[in-house]
Design a protein around this motif. Structure first.
Motif, PDB file in Angstrom:
ATOM      1  N   ARG A   3      85.760  60.321  40.327  1.00 14.21           N
ATOM      2  CA  ARG A   3      84.620  60.034  41.185  1.00 14.21           C
ATOM      3  C   ARG A   3      83.737  59.022  40.485  1.00 14.21           C
ATOM      4  O   ARG A   3      83.758  58.901  39.261  1.00 14.21           O
ATOM      5  CB  ARG A   3      83.844  61.316  41.510  1.00 14.21           C
ATOM      6  CG  ARG A   3      84.647  62.272  42.387  1.00 14.21           C
ATOM      7  CD  ARG A   3      83.946  63.584  42.600  1.00 14.21           C
ATOM      8  NE  ARG A   3      82.708  63.492  43.378  1.00 14.21           N
ATOM      9  CZ  ARG A   3      82.660  63.322  44.699  1.00 14.21           C
ATOM     10  NH1 ARG A   3      83.785  63.183  45.385  1.00 14.21           N
ATOM     11  NH2 ARG A   3      81.504  63.299  45.345  1.00 14.21           N
ATOM     12  N   ALA A   4      82.963  58.293  41.273  1.00 13.25           N
ATOM     13  CA  ALA A   4      82.125  57.239  40.714  1.00 13.25           C
ATOM     14  C   ALA A   4      80.889  57.071  41.575  1.00 13.25           C
ATOM     15  O   ALA A   4      80.848  57.484  42.749  1.00 13.25           O
ATOM     16  CB  ALA A   4      82.897  55.918  40.642  1.00 13.25           C
ATOM     17  N   LEU A   5      79.879  56.457  40.997  1.00 10.04           N
ATOM     18  CA  LEU A   5      78.716  56.028  41.767  1.00 10.04           C
ATOM     19  C   LEU A   5      78.959  54.603  42.241  1.00 10.04           C
ATOM     20  O   LEU A   5      79.254  53.717  41.437  1.00 10.04           O
ATOM     21  CB  LEU A   5      77.439  56.091  40.929  1.00 10.04           C
ATOM     22  CG  LEU A   5      76.160  55.686  41.675  1.00 10.04           C
ATOM     23  CD1 LEU A   5      74.983  56.510  41.198  1.00 10.04           C
ATOM     24  CD2 LEU A   5      75.845  54.200  41.525  1.00 10.04           C
ATOM     25  N   ILE A  15      77.945  58.685  45.710  1.00  8.48           N
ATOM     26  CA  ILE A  15      79.066  59.175  44.919  1.00  8.48           C
ATOM     27  C   ILE A  15      80.272  59.302  45.839  1.00  8.48           C
ATOM     28  O   ILE A  15      80.180  59.855  46.936  1.00  8.48           O
ATOM     29  CB  ILE A  15      78.752  60.539  44.281  1.00  8.48           C
ATOM     30  CG1 ILE A  15      77.487  60.460  43.425  1.00  8.48           C
ATOM     31  CG2 ILE A  15      79.935  61.030  43.458  1.00  8.48           C
ATOM     32  CD1 ILE A  15      77.588  59.529  42.242  1.00  8.48           C
ATOM     33  N   ALA A  16      81.415  58.793  45.384  1.00 13.31           N
ATOM     34  CA  ALA A  16      82.626  58.839  46.206  1.00 13.31           C
ATOM     35  C   ALA A  16      83.846  58.823  45.297  1.00 13.31           C
ATOM     36  O   ALA A  16      83.743  58.503  44.099  1.00 13.31           O
ATOM     37  CB  ALA A  16      82.661  57.648  47.169  1.00 13.31           C
ATOM     38  N   PRO A  17      85.029  59.180  45.834  1.00 15.77           N
ATOM     39  CA  PRO A  17      86.256  59.071  45.043  1.00 15.77           C
ATOM     40  C   PRO A  17      86.486  57.643  44.566  1.00 15.77           C
ATOM     41  O   PRO A  17      86.144  56.684  45.262  1.00 15.77           O
ATOM     42  CB  PRO A  17      87.348  59.513  46.025  1.00 15.77           C
ATOM     43  CG  PRO A  17      86.639  60.378  47.007  1.00 15.77           C
ATOM     44  CD  PRO A  17      85.277  59.778  47.164  1.00 15.77           C
ATOM     45  N   PHE A  18      87.068  57.523  43.378  1.00 14.97           N
ATOM     46  CA  PHE A  18      87.292  56.218  42.765  1.00 14.97           C
ATOM     47  C   PHE A  18      88.769  56.076  42.438  1.00 14.97           C
ATOM     48  O   PHE A  18      89.337  56.874  41.683  1.00 14.97           O
ATOM     49  CB  PHE A  18      86.457  56.102  41.479  1.00 14.97           C
ATOM     50  CG  PHE A  18      86.627  54.811  40.741  1.00 14.97           C
ATOM     51  CD1 PHE A  18      86.235  53.605  41.296  1.00 14.97           C
ATOM     52  CD2 PHE A  18      87.171  54.796  39.456  1.00 14.97           C
ATOM     53  CE1 PHE A  18      86.377  52.415  40.608  1.00 14.97           C
ATOM     54  CE2 PHE A  18      87.320  53.609  38.752  1.00 14.97           C
ATOM     55  CZ  PHE A  18      86.913  52.414  39.327  1.00 14.97           C
ATOM     56  N   ALA A 120      80.904  51.426  34.448  1.00 15.03           N
ATOM     57  CA  ALA A 120      81.304  52.688  33.826  1.00 15.03           C
ATOM     58  C   ALA A 120      80.645  53.925  34.403  1.00 15.03           C
ATOM     59  O   ALA A 120      80.742  54.994  33.802  1.00 15.03           O
ATOM     60  CB  ALA A 120      81.022  52.609  32.324  1.00 15.03           C
ATOM     61  N   MET A 121      79.996  53.837  35.564  1.00 19.52           N
ATOM     62  CA  MET A 121      79.452  55.059  36.168  1.00 19.52           C
ATOM     63  C   MET A 121      80.565  55.798  36.902  1.00 19.52           C
ATOM     64  O   MET A 121      80.513  56.038  38.117  1.00 19.52           O
ATOM     65  CB  MET A 121      78.275  54.734  37.074  1.00 19.52           C
ATOM     66  CG  MET A 121      77.012  54.438  36.298  1.00 19.52           C
ATOM     67  SD  MET A 121      75.522  54.561  37.291  1.00 19.52           S
ATOM     68  CE  MET A 121      74.298  54.019  36.085  1.00 19.52           C
ATOM     69  N   THR A 122      81.560  56.153  36.129  1.00 18.37           N
ATOM     70  CA  THR A 122      82.714  56.872  36.628  1.00 18.37           C
ATOM     71  C   THR A 122      83.334  57.624  35.454  1.00 18.37           C
ATOM     72  O   THR A 122      82.867  57.497  34.317  1.00 18.37           O
ATOM     73  CB  THR A 122      83.725  55.907  37.278  1.00 18.37           C
ATOM     74  OG1 THR A 122      84.777  56.668  37.876  1.00 18.37           O
ATOM     75  CG2 THR A 122      84.312  54.944  36.265  1.00 18.37           C
ATOM     76  N   GLN A 123      84.380  58.372  35.723  1.00 15.34           N
ATOM     77  CA  GLN A 123      84.915  59.243  34.680  1.00 15.34           C
ATOM     78  C   GLN A 123      85.884  58.542  33.738  1.00 15.34           C
ATOM     79  O   GLN A 123      85.976  58.881  32.556  1.00 15.34           O
ATOM     80  CB  GLN A 123      85.585  60.456  35.344  1.00 15.34           C
ATOM     81  CG  GLN A 123      84.562  61.344  36.053  1.00 15.34           C
ATOM     82  CD  GLN A 123      85.191  62.232  37.114  1.00 15.34           C
ATOM     83  OE1 GLN A 123      85.921  61.768  37.990  1.00 15.34           O
ATOM     84  NE2 GLN A 123      84.907  63.531  37.034  1.00 15.34           N
ATOM     85  N   GLU A 315      73.948  63.567  40.222  1.00 11.86           N
ATOM     86  CA  GLU A 315      72.497  63.360  40.292  1.00 11.86           C
ATOM     87  C   GLU A 315      72.108  61.891  40.235  1.00 11.86           C
ATOM     88  O   GLU A 315      70.946  61.544  40.471  1.00 11.86           O
ATOM     89  CB  GLU A 315      71.809  64.099  39.149  1.00 11.86           C
ATOM     90  CG  GLU A 315      72.049  65.596  39.095  1.00 11.86           C
ATOM     91  CD  GLU A 315      71.572  66.197  37.791  1.00 11.86           C
ATOM     92  OE1 GLU A 315      70.343  66.393  37.647  1.00 11.86           O
ATOM     93  OE2 GLU A 315      72.409  66.437  36.904  1.00 11.86           O
ATOM     94  N   ALA A 316      73.045  61.021  39.918  1.00 10.40           N
ATOM     95  CA  ALA A 316      72.725  59.624  39.644  1.00 10.40           C
ATOM     96  C   ALA A 316      72.092  58.875  40.814  1.00 10.40           C
ATOM     97  O   ALA A 316      71.164  58.087  40.604  1.00 10.40           O
ATOM     98  CB  ALA A 316      73.974  58.896  39.153  1.00 10.40           C
ATOM     99  N   PRO A 317      72.535  59.067  42.075  1.00 11.44           N
ATOM    100  CA  PRO A 317      71.859  58.343  43.163  1.00 11.44           C
ATOM    101  C   PRO A 317      70.365  58.640  43.238  1.00 11.44           C
ATOM    102  O   PRO A 317      69.552  57.748  43.498  1.00 11.44           O
ATOM    103  CB  PRO A 317      72.595  58.832  44.415  1.00 11.44           C
ATOM    104  CG  PRO A 317      73.953  59.203  43.924  1.00 11.44           C
ATOM    105  CD  PRO A 317      73.720  59.804  42.566  1.00 11.44           C
ATOM    106  N   GLY A 318      69.998  59.887  42.993  1.00 13.72           N
ATOM    107  CA  GLY A 318      68.590  60.246  43.004  1.00 13.72           C
ATOM    108  C   GLY A 318      67.809  59.589  41.890  1.00 13.72           C
ATOM    109  O   GLY A 318      66.609  59.299  42.039  1.00 13.72           O
ATOM    110  N   VAL A 319      68.468  59.331  40.760  1.00 15.23           N
ATOM    111  CA  VAL A 319      67.800  58.656  39.656  1.00 15.23           C
ATOM    112  C   VAL A 319      67.457  57.223  40.052  1.00 15.23           C
ATOM    113  O   VAL A 319      66.370  56.721  39.725  1.00 15.23           O
ATOM    114  CB  VAL A 319      68.677  58.679  38.391  1.00 15.23           C
ATOM    115  CG1 VAL A 319      68.076  57.799  37.302  1.00 15.23           C
ATOM    116  CG2 VAL A 319      68.831  60.104  37.885  1.00 15.23           C
TER     117      VAL A 319
END
Length: 340
Positions: A3-5, A15-18, A120-123, A315-319
């Motif tokens: 998953r990634a932002l 956030i969605a599948p990457f 890199a906002m992903t796993q 939580e990243a979108p809220g940040v």
């Protein structure tokens, strides 16, 4: 599936599948440990782009990061599972600017986390082995992330060519401004005067070493009785250039580090011209990771004190929203993909 932002456009982060792409020659797969929110990431979120770097399709931000190698990199002596940092700036190495020692100005750069190159906002992420940075054993994921913004601050102060015990004004006390303050103090500056409209950032500037902290450039002008010989501008304001001019004394120098909202500066020309100012623009950094590591390893710079929040990916979108709205208490935020 990872998953990634993704940033889809202005004020639209999800956030969605990457779908992790296939690796290429000269790359290694990495489990991302932690990634930082940068001011440029925030510009992508707020404005949908920075200059010509416009989001044409959803992309994954994140260029301040460290992680664990999924395989050995024998030619570099790196082992599977080793924590490393990554320099996101893959310059071409062939152009005039690269040959002149300015890879940060390379027009052919492939920069991780700037459109169209996913960050890199992903796993997991594939990274060029040429961009891997070895770390001392004492470093953790936070240290790995903070090397990139620290490098930006080191590069900016290097452009300034500060003089011993010189008084310096720093406009903007976000993460880069706070790191600039620390680098200035560690490299021989005299009084450092700082300003920021947000109270929690002013408090942090005072905590990490600024000698005088005000709410606006007017406070710096009043305290310095007419301006400083060196001004470091690290705001996101279209008036940042104007305020830097106001904070500079006649014959002074300015280094512009911040990116203005809307990609536009607004200033009266006469003030800058009549003061005969020397003006430089900072873009990213040169080859400063080794120096950044030395600063951290020697305890000369405290990067931990400016990290106010550590969150999970969900939580990243809220940040992004909180940072865009200047929410109280937020300074530097990290997304932890594998825990602190």
């Amino acid at each position: 599936m990872s998953r990634a932002l993704f940033i889809h456009g202005a004020n639209d982060a999800r956030i969605a599948p990457f779908n992790l792409r296939e690796g290429r020659e000269g790359e290694v797969l990495m489990d991302v440990a932690s990634v930082g929110f940068c001011g440029s990431d925030l510009h992508y979120f707020k404005d949908g782009g920075i200059g010509a770097a416009v989001i044409a399709e959803p992309f994954v931000p994140g260029h301040e990061f460290g992680g664990y190698l999924c395989d050995d990199v024998e030619e570099l002596g790196f082992k599977r599972g080793q924590l490393v940092a990554v320099d996101p700036n893959k310059a071409c190495g062939r152009c005039d600017w690269c040959h002149e020692g300015h890879p940060n100005l390379c027009p052919n750069v492939e920069f991780i986390g700037a459109p169209p190159f996913d960050g890199a906002m992903t796993q997991r992420i594939w990274v060029p082995t040429s961009q891997l940075v070895a770390l001392p054993e004492s470093f953790d994921a936070l240290d790995a992330v903070m090397l990139e913004p620290l490098g930006v601050a080191i590069h900016a102060v290097g452009l300034a060519k500060q003089r011993m015990l010189e008084r310096v004004a720093v406009l903007g006390c976000g993460p880069i401004g706070l790191l600039i303050i620390q680098v200035l103090k560690a490299t021989g500056a005299g009084e450092v005067l700082a300003c920021d409209p947000l109270a929690h950032r002013r408090a942090m500037a005072a905590k990490i070493g600024a000698d005088h902290v005000g709410e606006s450039v007017a406070d710096i002008v009043e305290f310095s009785k007419g301006g400083c010989p060196l001004v470091m501008e690290a705001t996101n304001s279209p008036f940042g250039f104007r305020d830097a001019v106001a904070a500079a004394r006649i014959g002074g120098r300015i280094v512009l580090v911040g990116i203005p909202d809307g990609d536009i500066y607004t200033l009266p020309a006469a003030d800058a011209r009549r003061r005969g100012l020397k003006i430089k623009f900072a873009r990213r950094m040169g080859d400063v990771y080794p120096l950044a590591i030395k600063f951290l390893a020697a305890g000369k710079i405290d990067v931990r004190s400016i990290v106010t929040h550590r969150v999970g990916l969900e939580e990243a979108p809220g940040v992004f929203t909180a940072l865009a709205e200047n929410a109280p208490g937020y300074v530097k935020v990290l997304v932890d993909l594998r825990g602190p």
